[in-house]
Design a protein around this motif. Structure first.
Motif: not given
Length: 153
Positions: A1-22
């Motif tokens: 199942m794909l969990n889709v968090y919409i406009n909730v507390n983003s502190r748990q989310a990785v927002l900088l995907n380029d940085w995280f990837f590299e």
């Protein structure tokens, strides 16, 4: 199942995907058959090796750091299914791949946009006001529009 968090507390989310990837993903990168297929399909590139691919624009050989941010997001999601990744920088080509993921994965977005994609999958949408399961990406978009209209009233 794909969990889709919409406009909730983003502190748990990785927002900088380029940085995280590299800084994280690239050090342990494993090019699986599934990942190769998804990247080649979405980005219209061809892998030469596990760390190099041919550009779709001019047949130049490039390393993984030259992939689009959206593609890096897809790789992050598949490599770290226990984490929540923002999909705000993903194009429709990558969203199609992400919305089609089977298994437990989590994404974050400020508002869900199907991009006209009609994808059957099991989705769990989590917002500040509800948690609900859907079986189609278009149904989520319809529900979100209804909520936005209710908020405006």
């Amino acid at each position: 199942m794909l969990n889709v968090y919409i406009n909730v507390n983003s502190r748990q989310a990785v927002l900088l995907n380029d940085w995280f990837f590299e800084t994280v993903t690239l050090s342990d990168f494993q090019l699986t058959d599934e990942l190769r297929l998804r990247i080649e399909q979405a980005e219209q590139v061809k892998f030469e090796s596990c760390t190099r691919f041919t550009s779709k624009f001019n047949d130049t050989s490039l390393d993984l750091t030259k992939l689009s941010t959206g593609c890096k997001t897809l790789i992050n999601i598949l490599t770290f299914p226990e984490k929540i990744f923002s999909v705000s920088e993903c194009g429709v080509n990558i969203l199609k791949e992400i919305y089609s993921l089977r298994g437990e994965h989590s994404i974050y977005c400020k508002s869900f946009v199907s991009g006209g994609l009609d994808i059957d999958n099991d989705f769990r949408v989590i917002t500040d006001s509800f948690e609900k399961e859907f079986h189609n990406s278009v149904d989520i978009s319809g529900c979100m529009l209804d909520l936005e209209e209710a908020d405006e009233s």
